[in-house]
Design a protein around this motif. Structure first.
Motif, PDB file in Angstrom:
ATOM      1  N   ASP A 155       0.812  -1.216   0.000  1.00 44.78           N
ATOM      2  CA  ASP A 155       0.000   0.000   0.000  1.00 44.78           C
ATOM      3  C   ASP A 155       0.848   1.269   0.000  1.00 44.78           C
ATOM      4  OD1 ASP A 155      -2.443  -1.273  -0.044  1.00 44.78           O
ATOM      5  OD2 ASP A 155      -2.613  -1.388   2.143  1.00 44.78           O
ATOM      6  N   ALA A 156       2.160   1.118   0.249  1.00 44.49           N
ATOM      7  CA  ALA A 156       3.031   2.288   0.339  1.00 44.49           C
ATOM      8  C   ALA A 156       3.622   2.691  -1.007  1.00 44.49           C
ATOM      9  CB  ALA A 156       4.170   2.022   1.330  1.00 44.49           C
ATOM     10  N   LEU A 157       3.623   1.792  -1.983  1.00 41.05           N
ATOM     11  CA  LEU A 157       4.195   2.054  -3.300  1.00 41.05           C
ATOM     12  C   LEU A 157       3.195   1.674  -4.371  1.00 41.05           C
ATOM     13  CD1 LEU A 157       7.788   0.523  -2.800  1.00 41.05           C
ATOM     14  CD2 LEU A 157       7.181   2.942  -2.782  1.00 41.05           C
ATOM     15  N   PRO A 158       3.366   2.193  -5.595  1.00 44.15           N
ATOM     16  CA  PRO A 158       2.524   1.705  -6.701  1.00 44.15           C
ATOM     17  C   PRO A 158       2.670   0.196  -6.847  1.00 44.15           C
ATOM     18  CG  PRO A 158       3.694   3.696  -7.350  1.00 44.15           C
ATOM     19  CD  PRO A 158       4.249   3.303  -6.008  1.00 44.15           C
ATOM     20  N   LYS A 159       1.549  -0.473  -7.071  1.00 45.22           N
ATOM     21  CA  LYS A 159       1.546  -1.935  -7.061  1.00 45.22           C
ATOM     22  C   LYS A 159       2.475  -2.525  -8.130  1.00 45.22           C
ATOM     23  CE  LYS A 159      -1.677  -2.342  -3.853  1.00 45.22           C
ATOM     24  NZ  LYS A 159      -1.826  -0.919  -3.495  1.00 45.22           N
ATOM     25  N   GLY A 160       2.575  -1.867  -9.285  1.00 46.17           N
ATOM     26  CA  GLY A 160       3.473  -2.355 -10.323  1.00 46.17           C
ATOM     27  C   GLY A 160       4.916  -2.356  -9.864  1.00 46.17           C
ATOM     28  N   MET A 163       5.476  -5.270  -7.439  1.00 49.45           N
ATOM     29  CA  MET A 163       5.612  -6.529  -8.172  1.00 49.45           C
ATOM     30  C   MET A 163       6.986  -6.638  -8.822  1.00 49.45           C
ATOM     31  SD  MET A 163       1.771  -6.370  -9.762  1.00 49.45           S
ATOM     32  CE  MET A 163       1.765  -7.879 -10.725  1.00 49.45           C
ATOM     33  N   LEU A 164       7.503  -5.524  -9.325  1.00 53.93           N
ATOM     34  CA  LEU A 164       8.836  -5.513  -9.929  1.00 53.93           C
ATOM     35  C   LEU A 164       9.909  -5.841  -8.890  1.00 53.93           C
ATOM     36  CD1 LEU A 164      10.719  -4.891 -12.327  1.00 53.93           C
ATOM     37  CD2 LEU A 164      10.638  -2.480 -11.643  1.00 53.93           C
ATOM     38  N   ALA A 200       0.221  -7.254  -3.887  1.00 55.16           N
ATOM     39  CA  ALA A 200       0.236  -6.287  -4.986  1.00 55.16           C
ATOM     40  C   ALA A 200      -0.556  -6.790  -6.186  1.00 55.16           C
ATOM     41  CB  ALA A 200       1.679  -5.981  -5.398  1.00 55.16           C
ATOM     42  N   LYS A 201      -0.410  -8.078  -6.532  1.00 49.27           N
ATOM     43  CA  LYS A 201      -1.054  -8.592  -7.747  1.00 49.27           C
ATOM     44  C   LYS A 201      -2.567  -8.654  -7.595  1.00 49.27           C
ATOM     45  CE  LYS A 201      -1.156 -13.596  -6.972  1.00 49.27           C
ATOM     46  NZ  LYS A 201      -0.692 -14.909  -7.393  1.00 49.27           N
ATOM     47  N   TYR A 202      -3.058  -8.960  -6.393  1.00 47.24           N
ATOM     48  CA  TYR A 202      -4.500  -8.959  -6.185  1.00 47.24           C
ATOM     49  C   TYR A 202      -5.011  -7.572  -5.790  1.00 47.24           C
ATOM     50  CZ  TYR A 202      -4.774 -14.057  -6.452  1.00 47.24           C
ATOM     51  OH  TYR A 202      -4.725 -15.355  -6.893  1.00 47.24           O
ATOM     52  N   GLY A 203      -4.201  -6.834  -5.029  1.00 42.51           N
ATOM     53  CA  GLY A 203      -4.635  -5.509  -4.587  1.00 42.51           C
ATOM     54  C   GLY A 203      -4.816  -4.533  -5.727  1.00 42.51           C
ATOM     55  N   ILE A 204      -4.020  -4.665  -6.781  1.00 39.57           N
ATOM     56  CA  ILE A 204      -4.127  -3.717  -7.889  1.00 39.57           C
ATOM     57  C   ILE A 204      -5.449  -3.893  -8.640  1.00 39.57           C
ATOM     58  CG2 ILE A 204      -3.027  -5.165  -9.651  1.00 39.57           C
ATOM     59  CD1 ILE A 204      -1.606  -2.655 -10.660  1.00 39.57           C
ATOM     60  N   LEU A 205      -6.067  -5.061  -8.532  1.00 42.51           N
ATOM     61  CA  LEU A 205      -7.340  -5.271  -9.230  1.00 42.51           C
ATOM     62  C   LEU A 205      -8.411  -4.332  -8.706  1.00 42.51           C
ATOM     63  CD1 LEU A 205      -7.478  -9.178  -9.433  1.00 42.51           C
ATOM     64  CD2 LEU A 205      -6.619  -7.558 -11.127  1.00 42.51           C
ATOM     65  N   THR A 206      -8.459  -4.133  -7.382  1.00 41.04           N
ATOM     66  CA  THR A 206      -9.464  -3.248  -6.805  1.00 41.04           C
ATOM     67  C   THR A 206      -9.180  -1.782  -7.122  1.00 41.04           C
ATOM     68  OG1 THR A 206      -8.251  -3.146  -4.708  1.00 41.04           O
ATOM     69  CG2 THR A 206      -9.928  -4.858  -4.938  1.00 41.04           C
ATOM     70  N   ALA A 440      -6.136  -2.198  -0.133  1.00 37.38           N
ATOM     71  CA  ALA A 440      -6.042  -3.438  -0.902  1.00 37.38           C
ATOM     72  C   ALA A 440      -4.904  -4.333  -0.413  1.00 37.38           C
ATOM     73  CB  ALA A 440      -5.856  -3.096  -2.385  1.00 37.38           C
ATOM     74  N   GLY A 441      -3.709  -3.773  -0.243  1.00 40.45           N
ATOM     75  CA  GLY A 441      -2.559  -4.585   0.146  1.00 40.45           C
ATOM     76  C   GLY A 441      -2.733  -5.228   1.500  1.00 40.45           C
ATOM     77  N   ARG A 442      -3.205  -4.470   2.479  1.00 40.30           N
ATOM     78  CA  ARG A 442      -3.389  -5.007   3.820  1.00 40.30           C
ATOM     79  C   ARG A 442      -4.435  -6.119   3.840  1.00 40.30           C
ATOM     80  NH1 ARG A 442      -1.434   0.080   4.693  1.00 40.30           N
ATOM     81  NH2 ARG A 442      -0.257   0.447   6.636  1.00 40.30           N
ATOM     82  N   SER A 443      -5.515  -5.942   3.098  1.00 44.12           N
ATOM     83  CA  SER A 443      -6.573  -6.959   3.107  1.00 44.12           C
ATOM     84  C   SER A 443      -6.081  -8.272   2.508  1.00 44.12           C
ATOM     85  CB  SER A 443      -7.797  -6.447   2.344  1.00 44.12           C
ATOM     86  OG  SER A 443      -7.538  -6.342   0.958  1.00 44.12           O
ATOM     87  N   ILE A 444      -5.284  -8.208   1.436  1.00 47.49           N
ATOM     88  CA  ILE A 444      -4.758  -9.437   0.833  1.00 47.49           C
ATOM     89  C   ILE A 444      -3.757 -10.098   1.774  1.00 47.49           C
ATOM     90  CG2 ILE A 444      -3.528 -10.394  -1.136  1.00 47.49           C
ATOM     91  CD1 ILE A 444      -6.316  -9.389  -1.774  1.00 47.49           C
TER      92      ILE A 444
END
Length: 453
Positions: A155-160, A163-164, A200-206, A440-444
């Motif tokens: 949640d602190a950085l862009p999800k992409g 993932m990188l 990140a991979k699931y959180g970015i969907l929301t 999103a990140g915390r929930s996943i």
């Protein structure tokens, strides 16, 4: 600017307060938001006629290529161009979602193939059998231990970017294998990257998709993940096999001693390239524009924060239903794999290799069910699939009377399809509630913690 009356002025104020959709990047579609908004104020209920003669003021900030979309005379009735704001948004979301799917596929593919390579490394080193069995729990260890931190990091950085960086950690684990670090420790580092990758991979969907698209997105992600698991195991087996490994070991670099001398090391080297491909796709993931939540200076403060998030999700009515369902589902599915192996030996006299093929049949059915759910189910009807879980439990009892593989194979496909149809809407609803409750990140991360623990 003059107004025709108080209502006109009020309507203009409301209109200008609307912010552009952050999910649409710069370019024609971005400019079109402003144009469409101004036109709707001109022709809406209050008819503010927020205009003037001549060309629109937005043309001053547009490139020549963008004039084709926004250019029109204000003294003539305005007709929306062929592309609408909704079309532009959907195009953006589809492009970003396809990139996410490609990145997820190749990263998961390499994870599964690397497991086979790690097993081969342990066998080549003469390691005891318990070390091969320890690979899976070590891979999942960081999903539990680092759950309070990886969610906040996502949640602190862009999800992409998350993932990188996570794929970079996986590559570091592969390099550790090549440079002599024990495979168990190296594979655990790869598990660290996977634990950071998941929120990140699931959180970015929301963040990227509207709630109405979450079930469809989860269906494709789950189906693609299962496909990557099956293909990844096959790829790993081929890479450590005689034919491909001899070809890989045949590559030589002049004046450079790579130290890659065994089939397992050659497989790990090839999988680094797959991780690099996944990382390249990560660089193409668009920024969703969602506000970031910085990491606290004292990381220890994330422990009570995680406990609060976990408690909040369990106390939320929809959250507790979905979290309990997905946790029990994945726990039961893990036990089902072991049950199938034992059952196949007792009922069909299968060895481990043949029995594992039946486990693959369950996975194929799960992928089919996930794809069907993505096409048929809506988020507001997600809880209606819960009875399928009860049906799955009753169906497993039928294994006691099945003694023929031609009955067992379609049975396992159907059982897996029910599971895929169940878990996809539940995952989508859990992500939606978690995103609204805590991010999103915390929930996943909370979901991973409960499922893996």
């Amino acid at each position: 600017q003059s107004f025709k009356g108080t209502l006109d002025a009020m309507a203009v104020g409301v209109g200008l307060d609307h912010r552009p959709d952050a999910r649409i990047g710069h370019g024609p579609a971005h400019a079109l938001q402003v144009v469409t908004q101004r036109v709707s104020m001109n022709s809406g209920l209050y008819r503010t006629w927020h205009e003037g003669r001549g060309w629109r003021k937005t043309e001053a900030i547009l490139t020549p290529a963008e004039h084709a979309i926004t250019r029109c005379r204000l003294d003539k009735p305005y007709k929306l161009p062929a592309i609408s704001r909704t079309d532009a948004t959907l195009h953006f979301m589809k492009r970003g979602f396809y990139i996410i799917m490609a990145a997820q596929f190749f990263s998961s593919l390499a994870d599964q193939a690397l497991f086979v390579a790690a097993v081969q490394l342990l066998k080549a080193d003469g390691a005891p059998a318990w070390q091969q069995a320890a690979l899976v729990p070590l891979f999942a260890l960081f999903y539990v231990v680092l759950a309070p931190f990886v969610g906040a990091f996502a949640d602190a950085l862009p999800k992409g970017r998350v993932m990188l960086l996570s794929n970079g950690i996986k590559i570091a684990g592969c390099l550790m294998m090549l440079f002599g670090t024990h495979p168990l420790m190296s594979y655990a580092v790869v598990g660290l990257g996977a634990a950071a990758y998941s929120p990140a991979k699931y959180g970015i969907l929301t963040e990227l998709l509207p709630a109405s698209q979450l079930v469809k997105a989860n269906g494709w992600i789950e189906g693609l993940t299962i496909a990557s698991i099956i293909l990844g195991v096959l790829l790993g087996g081929q890479l450590v096999g005689v034919r491909l490994s001899s070809m890989l070991l045949g590559f030589d670099f002049p004046f450079v001693d790579t130290g890659v001398d065994t089939p397992a090391e050659a497989a790990v080297s090839a999988l680094i390239l797959v991780y690099l491909l996944a990382a390249w796709f990560n660089t193409r993931i668009p920024d969703t524009g969602v506000e970031m939540r910085p990491m606290p200076r004292r990381l220890i403060s994330l422990l009570p924060d995680f406990w609060i998030c976990n408690t909040r999700l369990w106390r939320d009515r929809l959250g507790q239903i979905t979290l309990a369902t997905t946790t029990l589902f994945w726990g039961a599915l893990g036990n089902l794999k072991a049950i199938v192996l034992v059952w196949a030996a007792a009922a069909l006299s299968y060895d481990v290799t043949q029995a594992s093929a039946l486990v693959g049949v369950v996975a194929v059915g799960t992928a089919v069910g996930a794809l069907v759910a993505s096409l048929k189910m809506k988020l507001d009807r997600a809880t209606t699939v819960i009875p399928l879980g009860i049906g799955m439990g009753l169906l497993v009892l039928l294994l006691n009377i099945i003694t023929n593989v031609w009955v067992a194979a379609p049975f396992f496909v159907f059982l897996g399809a029910l599971g895929g149809f169940l878990v996809v809407p539940m995952n989508a609803l859990l992500q939606h509630r978690g995103h609204n409750l805590m991010g999103a990140g915390r929930s996943i991360a909370v979901q991973n913690f409960n499922e893996q623990a």
